[in-house]
Design a protein around this motif. Structure first.
Motif, PDB file in Angstrom:
ATOM      1  N   THR A  26       3.663  23.579 -26.860  1.00 25.58           N
ATOM      2  CA  THR A  26       3.940  24.994 -27.106  1.00 25.58           C
ATOM      3  C   THR A  26       2.955  25.619 -28.084  1.00 25.58           C
ATOM      4  O   THR A  26       3.074  26.801 -28.399  1.00 25.58           O
ATOM      5  N   ASN A  27       1.998  24.848 -28.561  1.00 26.42           N
ATOM      6  CA  ASN A  27       1.051  25.364 -29.552  1.00 26.42           C
ATOM      7  C   ASN A  27      -0.310  24.708 -29.331  1.00 26.42           C
ATOM      8  O   ASN A  27      -0.533  23.583 -29.785  1.00 26.42           O
ATOM      9  N   GLY A  28      -1.189  25.383 -28.620  1.00 28.46           N
ATOM     10  CA  GLY A  28      -2.495  24.812 -28.342  1.00 28.46           C
ATOM     11  C   GLY A  28      -3.024  25.290 -27.003  1.00 28.46           C
ATOM     12  O   GLY A  28      -2.385  26.099 -26.316  1.00 28.46           O
ATOM     13  N   PRO A  29      -4.175  24.783 -26.586  1.00 30.65           N
ATOM     14  CA  PRO A  29      -4.844  25.301 -25.391  1.00 30.65           C
ATOM     15  C   PRO A  29      -4.265  24.819 -24.072  1.00 30.65           C
ATOM     16  O   PRO A  29      -4.507  25.437 -23.030  1.00 30.65           O
ATOM     17  N   ASN A  30      -3.512  23.725 -24.076  1.00 30.31           N
ATOM     18  CA  ASN A  30      -3.096  23.161 -22.797  1.00 30.31           C
ATOM     19  C   ASN A  30      -1.970  23.927 -22.119  1.00 30.31           C
ATOM     20  O   ASN A  30      -1.833  23.854 -20.888  1.00 30.31           O
ATOM     21  N   GLY A  31      -1.176  24.665 -22.863  1.00 30.34           N
ATOM     22  CA  GLY A  31      -0.145  25.502 -22.236  1.00 30.34           C
ATOM     23  C   GLY A  31      -0.761  26.582 -21.362  1.00 30.34           C
ATOM     24  O   GLY A  31      -0.439  26.687 -20.165  1.00 30.34           O
ATOM     25  N   PRO A  32      -1.657  27.421 -21.916  1.00 33.39           N
ATOM     26  CA  PRO A  32      -2.323  28.425 -21.084  1.00 33.39           C
ATOM     27  C   PRO A  32      -3.142  27.813 -19.951  1.00 33.39           C
ATOM     28  O   PRO A  32      -3.219  28.382 -18.854  1.00 33.39           O
ATOM     29  N   LEU A  33      -3.752  26.652 -20.195  1.00 36.17           N
ATOM     30  CA  LEU A  33      -4.519  25.991 -19.137  1.00 36.17           C
ATOM     31  C   LEU A  33      -3.598  25.559 -17.999  1.00 36.17           C
ATOM     32  O   LEU A  33      -3.935  25.726 -16.821  1.00 36.17           O
ATOM     33  N   ALA A  34      -2.438  25.014 -18.337  1.00 37.00           N
ATOM     34  CA  ALA A  34      -1.490  24.582 -17.310  1.00 37.00           C
ATOM     35  C   ALA A  34      -1.091  25.732 -16.402  1.00 37.00           C
ATOM     36  O   ALA A  34      -0.945  25.553 -15.189  1.00 37.00           O
ATOM     37  N   ALA A  35      -0.933  26.918 -16.978  1.00 38.13           N
ATOM     38  CA  ALA A  35      -0.538  28.083 -16.181  1.00 38.13           C
ATOM     39  C   ALA A  35      -1.584  28.420 -15.129  1.00 38.13           C
ATOM     40  O   ALA A  35      -1.250  28.956 -14.059  1.00 38.13           O
ATOM     41  N   LEU A  36      -2.843  28.099 -15.401  1.00 37.63           N
ATOM     42  CA  LEU A  36      -3.916  28.383 -14.454  1.00 37.63           C
ATOM     43  C   LEU A  36      -4.129  27.254 -13.451  1.00 37.63           C
ATOM     44  O   LEU A  36      -4.791  27.454 -12.431  1.00 37.63           O
ATOM     45  N   LEU A  37      -3.580  26.088 -13.722  1.00 37.55           N
ATOM     46  CA  LEU A  37      -3.762  24.930 -12.850  1.00 37.55           C
ATOM     47  C   LEU A  37      -2.584  24.680 -11.919  1.00 37.55           C
ATOM     48  O   LEU A  37      -2.708  23.956 -10.933  1.00 37.55           O
TER      49      LEU A  37
END
Length: 265
Positions: A34-45
Motif C-alpha cells: 500500500t506504500n510504494g511503486p508496485n501498487g500503481p504498477l500492478a494496476a497497469l499490469l
C-alpha cells in the motif's frame, strides 16, 4: 486481502488483481503493497496478468519471526507462488531485485525474472557502503531512533546528498517510512555484500538460467548503470534494457509496457 502462510508459519498478506499468468511483484526497502511503486504498477499490469503484491515480512499486515534469514523471505515468495498455482513470473525493484535473484537461485517455480536497479556498487564510480554500516543501523534501531535509522539508510546506503536527507522528515510519507524502519537490516543483508566496489560478488547468481530482464534508468547515476550492466553480463540468460529518461524512482507508466512485452513473449 489474502493471507498465505510461509514455511515458518509467518502470515504473509497479499493482494491479487487481474487475470492471466501469475506475476509476483517484490518491493524494495521501506515499501509495502500500500506504500510504494508496485501498487500503481500492478494496476497497469493486471489487464494481462494475475498480479500479486504483498507485504514483505515485518511490514504492513504481514507477520514476522526472529531471527531474520534471507531463506525465510525466499520461502515467503515460494508460498505466494504455490498460492498462484505452482509457477509464476517474478519482478523485483531495488533491494527487492536482490531478493528476487535469491529466489530465482533457489526456486525452479520462477519461469521468468525481471529486475529493476538492484542497488549494487561494483566499481569506483560511487563510494562503497561503509564497513560499519550494518553495525550503525542496528545500533540506531536498538536505541529506538527510527528516524535516524532511515536517514542513515538514505545517506550511507542509497547515497543521497546530506541536504536532501536533512529535509526528508518534512515529507508526508516520512511516518510510513519510520514505521517499517526495523526491516532495513533485512534489505541490508540482501545487498551489503554486493556494495563493496567489486563485480566479483555477482558471480553468486551465475547459475541462474531462467530468462531475465535487467532494467535500468537512463538518467540513473553511472554506478547504478554500471552495476546493472555487470549483472546482465553475469546472468546466462539475461538482457539489459535501459529506460530512457527514468531514474531509480521509475514511473509505472514507463515500466509497465516493458514488462508486458517481456513477460508476454
Amino acid at each position: 486481502m489474502g493471507i498465505v502462510y510461509s514455511n515458518d508459519s509467518t502470515a504473509i498478506a497479499y493482494d491479487k488483481a487481474g487475470s492471466g499468468l501469475p506475476l509476483i511483484l517484490v518491493d524494495g526497502a521501506l515499501c509495502s503493497r500500500t506504500n510504494g511503486p508496485n501498487g500503481p504498477l500492478a494496476a497497469l499490469l493486471q489487464q494481462h496478468f494475475t498480479v500479486f503484491t504483498y507485504d514483505r515480512r515485518g511490514r504492513g499486515d504481514s507477520g514476522d519471526m526472529k531471527p531474520y534469514d534471507i531463506e525465510r523471505e525466499v520461502e515467503d515468495i515460494a508460498a505466494l507462488i504455490e498460492e498462484a498455482g505452482g509457477s509464476a513470473f517474478v519482478y523485483g525493484i531495488s533491494s527487492g531485485a536482490a531478493l528476487a535473484l535469491e529466489a530465482a537461485n533457489r526456486l525452479s517455480s520462477i519461469k521468468k525474472l525481471a529486475l529493476y536497479e538492484a542497488p549494487f556498487v561494483v566499481d569506483n564510480s560511487r563510494t562503497p557502503v561503509p564497513e560499519d554500516y550494518m553495525e550503525q543501523m542496528e545500533g540506531l534501531l536498538t536505541s529506538g531512533r527510527r528516524s535516524a535509522a532511515v536517514k542513515h539508510f538514505m545517506r550511507k546506503g542509497v547515497g543521497l546528498p546530506a541536504p536532501i536527507v536533512a529535509i526528508m522528515p518534512l515529507m508526508p510519507a516520512w511516518s510510513k517510512l519510520k514505521a517499517v524502519a526495523h526491516t532495513l537490516p533485512y534489505d541490508t543483508l540482501l545487498t551489503l555484500d554486493h556494495q563493496r566496489g567489486s563485480a566479483l560478488t555477482l558471480n553468486r547468481w551465475s547459475s541462474i538460467t531462467v530468462p531475465t530482464l535487467v532494467a535500468v534508468g537512463g538518467k540513473s547515476p553511472a554506478w547504478m548503470r554500471n552495476a546493472m550492466q555487470s549483472l546482465a553480463d553475469v546472468l546466462p540468460s539475461a538482457k539489459l534494457e535501459t529506460l530512457e529518461g527514468q531514474t531509480h524512482i521509475v514511473k509505472p507508466a514507463a515500466l509497465a509496457p516493458i514488462l508486458n512485452n517481456y513477460f508476454l513473449k
